[in-house]
Write a protein that holds these residues in place. Structure first.
Motif, PDB file in Angstrom:
ATOM      1  N   ARG A 161       0.832  -1.210   0.000  1.00  0.00           N
ATOM      2  CA  ARG A 161       0.000   0.000   0.000  1.00  0.00           C
ATOM      3  C   ARG A 161       0.865   1.258   0.000  1.00  0.00           C
ATOM      4  NH1 ARG A 161      -1.524   2.901   4.308  1.00  0.00           N
ATOM      5  NH2 ARG A 161      -1.196   1.200   5.802  1.00  0.00           N
ATOM      6  N   ILE A 162       1.926   1.263   0.820  1.00  0.00           N
ATOM      7  CA  ILE A 162       2.789   2.448   0.892  1.00  0.00           C
ATOM      8  C   ILE A 162       3.504   2.667  -0.440  1.00  0.00           C
ATOM      9  CG2 ILE A 162       4.878   3.366   1.972  1.00  0.00           C
ATOM     10  CD1 ILE A 162       3.977   1.989   4.558  1.00  0.00           C
ATOM     11  N   ALA A 163       4.022   1.580  -1.035  1.00  0.00           N
ATOM     12  CA  ALA A 163       4.726   1.711  -2.312  1.00  0.00           C
ATOM     13  C   ALA A 163       3.792   2.203  -3.410  1.00  0.00           C
ATOM     14  CB  ALA A 163       5.347   0.367  -2.704  1.00  0.00           C
ATOM     15  N   GLN A 164       2.576   1.669  -3.438  1.00  0.00           N
ATOM     16  CA  GLN A 164       1.599   2.127  -4.436  1.00  0.00           C
ATOM     17  C   GLN A 164       1.281   3.602  -4.241  1.00  0.00           C
ATOM     18  OE1 GLN A 164       0.276   0.842  -7.075  1.00  0.00           O
ATOM     19  NE2 GLN A 164      -0.163  -1.336  -6.867  1.00  0.00           N
ATOM     20  N   GLU A 165       1.084   3.993  -2.982  1.00  0.00           N
ATOM     21  CA  GLU A 165       0.767   5.388  -2.693  1.00  0.00           C
ATOM     22  C   GLU A 165       1.924   6.302  -3.114  1.00  0.00           C
ATOM     23  OE1 GLU A 165      -2.089   8.188  -1.058  1.00  0.00           O
ATOM     24  OE2 GLU A 165      -2.167   6.108  -1.744  1.00  0.00           O
ATOM     25  N   ARG A 170       3.756  10.414  -6.956  1.00  0.00           N
ATOM     26  CA  ARG A 170       4.996  10.812  -7.622  1.00  0.00           C
ATOM     27  C   ARG A 170       6.083  11.136  -6.592  1.00  0.00           C
ATOM     28  NH1 ARG A 170       4.251  15.406  -8.886  1.00  0.00           N
ATOM     29  NH2 ARG A 170       2.220  15.725  -7.922  1.00  0.00           N
ATOM     30  N   ALA A 171       6.154  10.342  -5.538  1.00  0.00           N
ATOM     31  CA  ALA A 171       7.129  10.585  -4.473  1.00  0.00           C
ATOM     32  C   ALA A 171       8.522  10.161  -4.916  1.00  0.00           C
ATOM     33  CB  ALA A 171       6.728   9.825  -3.211  1.00  0.00           C
ATOM     34  N   VAL A 185       5.047   7.143   8.637  1.00  0.00           N
ATOM     35  CA  VAL A 185       5.403   7.059   7.222  1.00  0.00           C
ATOM     36  C   VAL A 185       5.274   8.455   6.617  1.00  0.00           C
ATOM     37  CG1 VAL A 185       4.878   6.016   4.990  1.00  0.00           C
ATOM     38  CG2 VAL A 185       4.591   4.680   7.092  1.00  0.00           C
ATOM     39  N   ARG A 186       6.324   8.870   5.913  1.00  0.00           N
ATOM     40  CA  ARG A 186       6.292  10.149   5.206  1.00  0.00           C
ATOM     41  C   ARG A 186       6.799   9.946   3.787  1.00  0.00           C
ATOM     42  NH1 ARG A 186       9.442  14.553   8.672  1.00  0.00           N
ATOM     43  NH2 ARG A 186      10.992  12.883   8.806  1.00  0.00           N
ATOM     44  N   LEU A 187       6.245  10.709   2.870  1.00  0.00           N
ATOM     45  CA  LEU A 187       6.663  10.671   1.468  1.00  0.00           C
ATOM     46  C   LEU A 187       7.201  12.044   1.080  1.00  0.00           C
ATOM     47  CD1 LEU A 187       3.646   8.805  -0.208  1.00  0.00           C
ATOM     48  CD2 LEU A 187       5.736   7.822   0.742  1.00  0.00           C
ATOM     49  N   ARG A 188       8.294  12.064   0.312  1.00  0.00           N
ATOM     50  CA  ARG A 188       8.794  13.334  -0.219  1.00  0.00           C
ATOM     51  C   ARG A 188       8.184  13.554  -1.589  1.00  0.00           C
ATOM     52  NH1 ARG A 188      12.502  16.803   1.360  1.00  0.00           N
ATOM     53  NH2 ARG A 188      13.471  15.355   2.849  1.00  0.00           N
ATOM     54  N   GLY A 476       4.253  18.948  -9.149  1.00  0.00           N
ATOM     55  CA  GLY A 476       5.517  18.812  -9.859  1.00  0.00           C
ATOM     56  C   GLY A 476       6.514  19.893  -9.461  1.00  0.00           C
ATOM     57  N   ARG A 477       7.716  19.763 -10.014  1.00  0.00           N
ATOM     58  CA  ARG A 477       8.766  20.759  -9.775  1.00  0.00           C
ATOM     59  C   ARG A 477       9.387  21.184 -11.097  1.00  0.00           C
ATOM     60  NH1 ARG A 477      12.802  18.757  -5.154  1.00  0.00           N
ATOM     61  NH2 ARG A 477      12.629  16.758  -6.223  1.00  0.00           N
ATOM     62  N   ILE A 478       9.981  22.339 -11.079  1.00  0.00           N
ATOM     63  CA  ILE A 478      10.654  22.868 -12.262  1.00  0.00           C
ATOM     64  C   ILE A 478      12.003  23.427 -11.829  1.00  0.00           C
ATOM     65  CG2 ILE A 478       9.710  25.214 -12.090  1.00  0.00           C
ATOM     66  CD1 ILE A 478       9.393  25.125 -15.172  1.00  0.00           C
ATOM     67  N   GLY A 479      12.961  23.405 -12.731  1.00  0.00           N
ATOM     68  CA  GLY A 479      14.292  23.876 -12.399  1.00  0.00           C
ATOM     69  C   GLY A 479      14.424  25.384 -12.537  1.00  0.00           C
ATOM     70  N   LEU A 480      15.235  25.965 -11.650  1.00  0.00           N
ATOM     71  CA  LEU A 480      15.725  27.332 -11.820  1.00  0.00           C
ATOM     72  C   LEU A 480      17.199  27.199 -12.197  1.00  0.00           C
ATOM     73  CD1 LEU A 480      14.266  29.253  -8.730  1.00  0.00           C
ATOM     74  CD2 LEU A 480      13.277  28.995 -11.012  1.00  0.00           C
ATOM     75  N   TYR A 481      17.607  27.902 -13.239  1.00  0.00           N
ATOM     76  CA  TYR A 481      18.948  27.668 -13.791  1.00  0.00           C
ATOM     77  C   TYR A 481      19.768  28.937 -13.862  1.00  0.00           C
ATOM     78  CZ  TYR A 481      17.024  23.179 -15.139  1.00  0.00           C
ATOM     79  OH  TYR A 481      16.446  21.933 -15.106  1.00  0.00           O
ATOM     80  N   GLU A 482      21.053  28.750 -13.624  1.00  0.00           N
ATOM     81  CA  GLU A 482      22.052  29.798 -13.813  1.00  0.00           C
ATOM     82  C   GLU A 482      23.088  29.242 -14.775  1.00  0.00           C
ATOM     83  OE1 GLU A 482      23.483  32.345 -10.522  1.00  0.00           O
ATOM     84  OE2 GLU A 482      25.337  31.195 -10.706  1.00  0.00           O
TER      85      GLU A 482
END
Length: 553
Positions: A161-165, A170-171, A185-188, A476-482
């Motif tokens: 269940r945890i792996a499916q979640e 999208r952890a 249990v925590r997911l990033r 989701g996340r997006i990159g900030l670039y230099e």
């Protein structure tokens, strides 16, 4: 998912726009072929966690959604509810973040259970909660007599269940930590840790950690020393599903052990430079640098900023059929067809792998990380002898990469002769496009964004929260670039020993993190709150952008 009518949750999902009637019609025969209920098929095929359906239900009923990790239990009121009632009608007395008592239920249509509970604890307003979180909480606080027999899972079911979640949300990481009352249990997700459900009972948490250690090839008898391992997880145990690799690490903590699982799942939609959020001009310059026959291109940033992903995308841009590409990595996170990838370990380090590569006629060499002078020295020499070298470095800025390499002992003239470009990057959360809310910027915010026309309105976007983003306001996340591209004058300044400020001043093609943060904020991709640090850092540093006409002088 619960005793709640399946059709009710599906209707809530439709109303919230989680899917449309076309998707529903397409997946009905799929559910029948799999012998699944339609709700399960919708969840797995559309990557919709259970929380999405119950958030949609709370919206449909006009009720608050109770995250049991954030809504504290009112143990005094909960103790008054009979175990026989809780067993038939799972619910809990909780308090909202502002302190108001609520009755958290998985089924707000359960009139009998709600009315019975209200006769005991008073006419509390309802809140919607996930059934699994309720069951876990009741089992921990009221014991097995308060839950239906068979609903409390064994360690195999809990891990599944945890792996499916984790996959549905999208952890990137799964954290299981022993705490005083059991295991949490925590997911990033999108760079932030989220508590999932109520803590597991102590014996279930210990059994779950032992189960993971067995799957990962660890010694379950060793609980006082850290261990590393790995496992391959097949979703649902179905061989037709793609296997997911997980890196596993355990460590002793005060109340037992903790286990962290890194989900090594590559996203096929984010395997090209254009998908990362690089500004088009920067992506073009990056490709130009990659096409050079020799030199070094560095990608810098803190741990977890996406450096490896950027380099993997860069490798996919190259013609692996006609180029000999070798990599030294620790660990190998993605397999790239046509590329020879070497796992660095106890028998071979980065420098040793690099020396070996030079005897294999390479065109392009990727070094997972430059950690010491030995590795840096071999990389620089490879770059001067007709090889393109790609690598990562832990620095906060692109100019900082030069001083970092100089500090570990690299010769300045070698750096000036070999460096082609340096990218620095961070990851920030992307605003959910379905629920983000626009507003007018204040005068202070306009100054921070360097918008000179202070009287003209400027639109900014803030997070809100909806079933699509599980109430977070972000998805989701997006990159900030230099990017700092090295030309002849800048190479001369580097060779002459210029410091970071002098390097930034000498650069003629330099796009800063603050510039990209500003662009993505004005485009509505990121909130000002998430990028404010980079904009304020620009003001404090006094280093101004030299090349882009988009930034006010």
């Amino acid at each position: 998912m619960s005793s709640l009518n399946e059709a009710t949750l599906i209707q809530a999902g439709l109303q919230a726009g989680l899917f449309d009637n076309a998707a529903l019609a397409r997946l009905r025969p799929v559910a029948r072929a799999r012998r699944q209920n339609l709700l399960t098929t919708l969840a797995t095929d559309l990557a919709l966690p259970q929380a999405a359906f119950y958030l949609a239900l709370s919206e449909l009923r006009g009720l608050p959604y109770a995250r049991l990790s954030e809504w504290p239990v009112d143990e005094h009121l909960l103790a008054r509810l009979p175990a026989t009632l809780l067993k038939r009608h799972p619910m809990a007395a909780v308090r909202s973040p502002d302190g108001l008592p609520h009755l958290a239920v998985a089924n707000p249509d359960d009139a009998l259970g709600v009315e019975t509970a209200r006769r005991v604890v008073g006419a509390l307003p309802l809140a919607v909660a996930e059934p699994e979180a309720l069951t876990s909480l009741l089992y921990r606080l009221r014991g097995p007599e308060a839950v239906v027999a068979g609903e409390v899972e064994d360690p195999v079911q809990i891990f599944e269940r945890i792996a499916q979640e984790a996959l549905l949300r999208r952890a990137s990481d799964i954290h299981i930590e022993s705490i005083e009352v059991g295991a949490q249990v925590r997911l990033r997700v999108d760079g932030r840790l989220e508590i999932i459900g109520a803590p597991l009972a102590k014996h279930l948490g210990d059994a779950l950690i032992s189960r993971i250690k067995v799957l990962s090839g660890m010694d379950i008898a060793e609980v006082r020393a850290p261990q590393d391992g790995g496992l391959i997880y097949t979703p649902g145990g179905n061989a037709e599903n793609a296997a997911i690799e997980m890196r596993v690490a355990s460590a002793p903590v005060k109340f037992g052990e903790r286990v962290t699982l890194r989900v090594m799942k590559s996203d096929p939609n984010r395997q090209k430079l254009d998908s990362l959020g690089l500004p088009p001009s920067m992506a073009a310059r990056f490709r130009e640098a990659l096409g050079h026959p020799h030199g070094i291109v560095l990608v810098t940033g803190p741990t977890g900023s996406g450096k490896s992903t950027t380099l993997y995308c860069a490798l996919r841009e190259l013609d692996a059929e006609h180029l000999n590409i070798l990599t030294a990595e620790d660990p190998i996170e993605q397999v790239i067809p046509g590329v020879s990838q070497v796992q660095v370990g106890s028998k071979v380090d980065f420098a040793g792998a690099l020396r070996s590569f030079l005897r294999h006629d390479p065109d392009v060499i990727l070094v997972g990380e430059i950690r010491d002078l030995d590795t840096a020295d071999v990389a620089l020499k490879a770059a001067t002898t007709g090889h393109m070298v790609l690598s990562t470095l832990h620095t906060n800025s692109a100019p900082g990469a030069v001083t970092r390499l100089s500090d570990i002992g690299c010769e300045r003239f070698m750096l000036g002769a070999t460096l082609r470009g340096i990218l620095a990057q961070r990851l920030v959360r992307m605003l959910c496009p379905r629920c983000r809310r626009q507003r007018e910027a204040s005068a202070t915010e306009k100054r921070l964004l360097r918008v000179e026309e202070t009287d003209a309105p400027l639109t900014l976007w803030d997070p809100v929260g909806c079933p699509h983003c599980l109430g977070s306001g972000y998805r989701g996340r997006i990159g900030l670039y230099e990017a700092l591209w090295v030309d002849a004058p800048l190479a001369a300044a580097i060779s002459a020993g210029a410091d970071e400020r002098e390097i930034a001043a000498a650069a003629t093609d330099y796009w800063r993190l603050a510039d990209d943060a500003r662009e993505k904020t004005l485009a509505g991709l990121a909130s000002l709150a998430d990028v404010r640090f980079f904009l304020e850092g620009e003001q404090e540093s006094g280093i101004r952008h030299q090349a882009s006409g988009k930034v006010a002088p």
